[in-house]
Design an enzyme around this catalytic site. Structure first.
Site, PDB file in Angstrom:
ATOM      1  N   GLN A 161       1.848  -0.028   0.160  1.00  0.00           N
ATOM      2  CA  GLN A 161       1.212   0.915  -0.768  1.00  0.00           C
ATOM      3  C   GLN A 161       0.756   0.160  -2.022  1.00  0.00           C
ATOM      4  O   GLN A 161       1.560  -0.529  -2.656  1.00  0.00           O
ATOM      5  CB  GLN A 161       2.195   2.028  -1.165  1.00  0.00           C
ATOM      6  CG  GLN A 161       1.549   3.096  -2.048  1.00  0.00           C
ATOM      7  CD  GLN A 161       2.502   4.240  -2.402  1.00  0.00           C
ATOM      8  OE1 GLN A 161       3.726   4.076  -2.345  1.00  0.00           O
ATOM      9  NE2 GLN A 161       1.957   5.379  -2.772  1.00  0.00           N
ATOM     10  N   HIS A 210      -1.216   9.371  -0.725  1.00  0.00           N
ATOM     11  CA  HIS A 210      -2.524   9.513  -0.079  1.00  0.00           C
ATOM     12  C   HIS A 210      -2.413   9.233   1.408  1.00  0.00           C
ATOM     13  O   HIS A 210      -1.585   8.435   1.841  1.00  0.00           O
ATOM     14  CB  HIS A 210      -3.571   8.578  -0.704  1.00  0.00           C
ATOM     15  CG  HIS A 210      -3.156   7.143  -0.770  1.00  0.00           C
ATOM     16  ND1 HIS A 210      -2.299   6.665  -1.737  1.00  0.00           N
ATOM     17  CD2 HIS A 210      -3.460   6.081   0.014  1.00  0.00           C
ATOM     18  CE1 HIS A 210      -2.103   5.376  -1.550  1.00  0.00           C
ATOM     19  NE2 HIS A 210      -2.784   4.991  -0.480  1.00  0.00           N
ATOM     20  N   PHE A 211      -3.274   9.889   2.149  1.00  0.00           N
ATOM     21  CA  PHE A 211      -3.382   9.656   3.586  1.00  0.00           C
ATOM     22  C   PHE A 211      -4.704   8.944   3.854  1.00  0.00           C
ATOM     23  O   PHE A 211      -5.752   9.370   3.363  1.00  0.00           O
ATOM     24  CB  PHE A 211      -3.360  10.973   4.364  1.00  0.00           C
ATOM     25  CG  PHE A 211      -2.015  11.638   4.326  1.00  0.00           C
ATOM     26  CD1 PHE A 211      -1.046  11.323   5.265  1.00  0.00           C
ATOM     27  CD2 PHE A 211      -1.708  12.558   3.330  1.00  0.00           C
ATOM     28  CE1 PHE A 211       0.212  11.914   5.220  1.00  0.00           C
ATOM     29  CE2 PHE A 211      -0.457  13.154   3.280  1.00  0.00           C
ATOM     30  CZ  PHE A 211       0.501  12.830   4.232  1.00  0.00           C
TER      31      PHE A 211
HETATM   32  P1  5GP Z   1      -2.742   1.854  -0.113  1.00  0.00           P
HETATM   33  O1  5GP Z   1      -2.843   0.367  -0.012  1.00  0.00           O
HETATM   34  O2  5GP Z   1      -2.014   2.267  -1.380  1.00  0.00           O
HETATM   35  O3  5GP Z   1      -2.210   2.542   1.105  1.00  0.00           O
HETATM   36  O4  5GP Z   1      -4.231   2.370  -0.221  1.00  0.00           O
HETATM   37  C1  5GP Z   1      -4.970   2.368  -1.391  1.00  0.00           C
HETATM   38  C2  5GP Z   1      -6.429   2.466  -0.994  1.00  0.00           C
HETATM   39  O5  5GP Z   1      -7.170   2.811  -2.139  1.00  0.00           O
HETATM   40  C3  5GP Z   1      -7.025   1.157  -0.461  1.00  0.00           C
HETATM   41  O6  5GP Z   1      -7.482   1.350   0.869  1.00  0.00           O
HETATM   42  C4  5GP Z   1      -8.149   0.842  -1.424  1.00  0.00           C
HETATM   43  O7  5GP Z   1      -9.283   0.320  -0.798  1.00  0.00           O
HETATM   44  C5  5GP Z   1      -8.426   2.188  -2.060  1.00  0.00           C
HETATM   45  N1  5GP Z   1      -8.934   2.093  -3.414  1.00  0.00           N
HETATM   46  C6  5GP Z   1      -8.464   1.295  -4.409  1.00  0.00           C
HETATM   47  N2  5GP Z   1      -9.172   1.495  -5.547  1.00  0.00           N
HETATM   48  C7  5GP Z   1     -10.111   2.441  -5.253  1.00  0.00           C
HETATM   49  C8  5GP Z   1     -11.156   3.056  -6.029  1.00  0.00           C
HETATM   50  O8  5GP Z   1     -11.354   2.791  -7.217  1.00  0.00           O
HETATM   51  N3  5GP Z   1     -11.920   3.965  -5.392  1.00  0.00           N
HETATM   52  C9  5GP Z   1     -11.730   4.299  -4.065  1.00  0.00           C
HETATM   53  N4  5GP Z   1     -12.556   5.193  -3.530  1.00  0.00           N
HETATM   54  N5  5GP Z   1     -10.759   3.732  -3.317  1.00  0.00           N
HETATM   55  C10 5GP Z   1      -9.962   2.821  -3.906  1.00  0.00           C
END
Ligand code: 5GP
Ligand code: ZN
Length: 157
Positions: A100, A106-107
């Protein structure tokens, strides 16, 4: 309930831009800026819950928001797979060691294309127990912790 330093709270508030695919009073779904596949969507609650463990169990208004989050996650997955993809992964990470990077629940709804199966993020069989004793220890730990949380939160039983 927002965190002013949270990236997704800023997106929800419109302080940062996003390409939205669905929005209601409780839930926002928008395109991932760094898509794993074309059409990669993030489905987020508008309340700042860092991980799945922070989903509410008592406040009825918050529970409705959590229910709507699950419902929209399902609808986005169904929409993607029924309209243009061959399949869909729904993934969700909790904590840095689980991958994460944004601590706002988030999903990921990731469309998949083609016939070749993707490599999952886990390796089946990589966590083999040393034997039945260790396996049973894990089962006991999990079972005790589940019963403890259920008793504390008094939701089922
Ligand atoms: P995690 O790694 O926490 O599961 O997923 C976070 C996701 O957020 C990543 O897939 C990354 O690409 C996305 N993300 C990070 N910053 C932004 C942003 O500013 N805008 C959008 N639309 N997605 C983002
Ligand atoms: Zn947030």
């Amino acid at each position: 309930m927002k965190d002013p330093n949270c990236l997704f709270c800023k997106i929800i508030d419109g302080v940062l831009p996003s390409v939205k695919v669905y929005e209601s009073a409780n839930v926002l779904a928008f395109l991932d800026v760094n898509p794993v596949e074309k059409g990669h969507v993030l489905v987020v609650p508008k309340r700042h819950w860092p991980t799945i463990a922070d989903l509410p169990v008592s406040d009825s208004c918050d529970i409705r928001c959590a229910e709507e989050l699950m419902y929209i996650m399902r609808v986005v997955a169904k929409a993607v797979s029924s309209s243009f993809a061959d399949g869909v992964n729904v993934l969700q990470a909790n904590g840095g060691c689980a991958g994460q990077t944004v601590p706002h629940l988030h999903f990921h709804v990731i469309p998949r294309y083609g016939k070749e199966p993707v490599q999952p993020v886990w390796r089946s069989g990589a966590g083999k127990y040393t034997g039945e004793e260790e396996r049973d220890l894990f089962a006991k730990r999990i079972s005790e912790a589940v019963n403890c949380i259920v008793a504390e939160e008094r939701i089922v039983k």
